[in-house]
Design an enzyme around this catalytic site. Sequence first.
Site, PDB file in Angstrom:
ATOM      1  N   GLU A  91      -5.598 -10.915  10.048  1.00  0.00           N
ATOM      2  CA  GLU A  91      -5.842 -10.230  11.321  1.00  0.00           C
ATOM      3  C   GLU A  91      -6.869  -9.115  11.133  1.00  0.00           C
ATOM      4  O   GLU A  91      -6.938  -8.492  10.074  1.00  0.00           O
ATOM      5  CB  GLU A  91      -4.532  -9.668  11.860  1.00  0.00           C
ATOM      6  CG  GLU A  91      -3.570 -10.793  12.247  1.00  0.00           C
ATOM      7  CD  GLU A  91      -2.305 -10.283  12.929  1.00  0.00           C
ATOM      8  OE1 GLU A  91      -2.037 -10.757  14.031  1.00  0.00           O
ATOM      9  OE2 GLU A  91      -1.615  -9.434  12.352  1.00  0.00           O
ATOM     10  N   CYS A 104     -11.038  -2.668  12.000  1.00  0.00           N
ATOM     11  CA  CYS A 104     -10.085  -2.556  10.912  1.00  0.00           C
ATOM     12  C   CYS A 104     -10.074  -3.905  10.197  1.00  0.00           C
ATOM     13  O   CYS A 104      -9.736  -4.928  10.789  1.00  0.00           O
ATOM     14  CB  CYS A 104      -8.716  -2.207  11.499  1.00  0.00           C
ATOM     15  SG  CYS A 104      -7.446  -2.095  10.266  1.00  0.00           S
ATOM     16  N   CYS A 111       0.210  -8.990   0.930  1.00  0.00           N
ATOM     17  CA  CYS A 111       0.046  -7.788   0.113  1.00  0.00           C
ATOM     18  C   CYS A 111       1.195  -7.720  -0.883  1.00  0.00           C
ATOM     19  O   CYS A 111       2.297  -8.136  -0.582  1.00  0.00           O
ATOM     20  CB  CYS A 111       0.058  -6.546   1.002  1.00  0.00           C
ATOM     21  SG  CYS A 111      -0.243  -5.017   0.102  1.00  0.00           S
ATOM     22  N   CYS A 115       5.511  -2.012   0.582  1.00  0.00           N
ATOM     23  CA  CYS A 115       5.940  -0.810   1.322  1.00  0.00           C
ATOM     24  C   CYS A 115       7.065  -1.188   2.294  1.00  0.00           C
ATOM     25  O   CYS A 115       6.975  -2.202   3.004  1.00  0.00           O
ATOM     26  CB  CYS A 115       4.770  -0.205   2.074  1.00  0.00           C
ATOM     27  SG  CYS A 115       3.407   0.235   0.973  1.00  0.00           S
ATOM     28  N   CYS A 118       6.476  -1.895   6.141  1.00  0.00           N
ATOM     29  CA  CYS A 118       5.261  -2.642   6.481  1.00  0.00           C
ATOM     30  C   CYS A 118       5.529  -4.109   6.791  1.00  0.00           C
ATOM     31  O   CYS A 118       6.211  -4.808   6.051  1.00  0.00           O
ATOM     32  CB  CYS A 118       4.272  -2.534   5.330  1.00  0.00           C
ATOM     33  SG  CYS A 118       2.807  -3.528   5.580  1.00  0.00           S
ATOM     34  N   CYS A 333      -0.882   0.829  12.019  1.00  0.00           N
ATOM     35  CA  CYS A 333      -0.671   0.817  10.560  1.00  0.00           C
ATOM     36  C   CYS A 333       0.556   0.051  10.096  1.00  0.00           C
ATOM     37  O   CYS A 333       1.642   0.235  10.607  1.00  0.00           O
ATOM     38  CB  CYS A 333      -0.516   2.245  10.079  1.00  0.00           C
ATOM     39  SG  CYS A 333      -2.073   2.964   9.736  1.00  0.00           S
TER      40      CYS A 333
HETATM   41  S1  SF4 Z   1       1.275  -0.606   4.040  1.00  0.00           S
HETATM   42 FE1  SF4 Z   1       1.547  -2.831   3.895  1.00  0.00          FE
HETATM   43  S2  SF4 Z   1      -0.526  -3.673   3.714  1.00  0.00           S
HETATM   44 FE2  SF4 Z   1      -0.643  -1.474   3.236  1.00  0.00          FE
HETATM   45  S3  SF4 Z   1      -0.373  -1.393   1.001  1.00  0.00           S
HETATM   46 FE3  SF4 Z   1       1.699  -1.128   1.885  1.00  0.00          FE
HETATM   47  S4  SF4 Z   1       2.521  -3.233   1.904  1.00  0.00           S
HETATM   48 FE4  SF4 Z   1       0.307  -3.422   1.647  1.00  0.00          FE
END
Ligand code: SF4
Length: 349
Positions: A91, A104, A111, A115, A118, A333
């Site tokens: 995206e 963006c 990833c 996190c 996320c 975010c």
């Molecule tokens: S916020 Fe999400 S996309 Fe960004 S580094 Fe952490 S896990 Fe990865």
Amino acid sequence: MEILEHTFTSLCGVLKRRYGRGSGDAQAILRQVHRAGNTRFRDAPQFRRYADVALRFEKELSLTLPEEVDRRCEGETTKLLFRLGDGNQIESVLVPMARYTTICVSSQVGCRMGCAFCQTAKMGFVRQLTTGEMVAQIFWAKHVARVPIRNVVFMGMGEPLDNFANLAKTLAVITDQRGLDIAPRHITVSTVGLASGIRQLAALGLPLLNLAVSLNAPNDTLRNHLMPVNRHTPLAHLQALLKSYPLHHRNAHLISYVLIPGVNDLRRHADELAHFVAPLRAKVNLIPFNPSPQTPYRAPETEELERFRERLVTKGVFVRRRTPKGQAILAACGQLGARIPLKPPQAPP
Ligand code: SF4
């Protein structure tokens, strides 16, 4: 040969080796691709007397763009879902400002940073995006959607510094004055704080490039829980890295802090955050958490956000409260990837 993969220097090398042609051709090709938005090299003045060469380049140089699968708009913010050549999806988000638009850009499929808040993290790591795939997101916005792109933020899916080699090449391509010509001061690379990547970025010698650090927790205990990268690079180490980062005298580090009620919004968290940024030239971007269907957290009330901001200001911190553009379409975010079906993650290379 994929043209969006190439910097001026690498293209010069290929043209010399394969076709015996010089740097003037490389310049004309980049100008035609990135300024005119096509590969009709025969239109370039450089090839007026060499139509045969231009036609050969048109046949042998390819320009691959992702396929637009879905587009969602909230006000003027647009979230784009793209399918890549291998079927993976990413995206990008277009955020219009008064006279220009910020894009963006995603840097990875999925990833591996994990996190806790996320959406992208739920996909796991699938693969790195190539330089061509990152540049193509910008190319698409500029020449297909015809949006006046000025700012580029690497804050989409993925951790850009975890894909450093391709990121560095992408920066070389998009800042080249013969091509897209995006000024480093209009580019932001956002990281969770990968120590090796921050050192490598510093070594690129782009002091006007903006470095944004996604902090989100002001002490190691909480950050270890929310952002596993902190177990390798604790806050004191991260702070030392930022202190030694070669920042231009007009520039400041951007410290992003996503405020999650009941998690990182206490008065002592604001005091700890002020303590972290005190020795740095830094601005804090305070971002309200944007809830998505699979996360257990809620969005902060305006008063909660304001209380936290005021405490930081009292402690002498420069704070910007960011308007959560794109909230309703999950374009803010840590929220990209919500529409992408989850596959079993692959082992990192
Ligand atoms: S916020 Fe999400 S996309 Fe960004 S580094 Fe952490 S896990 Fe990865």
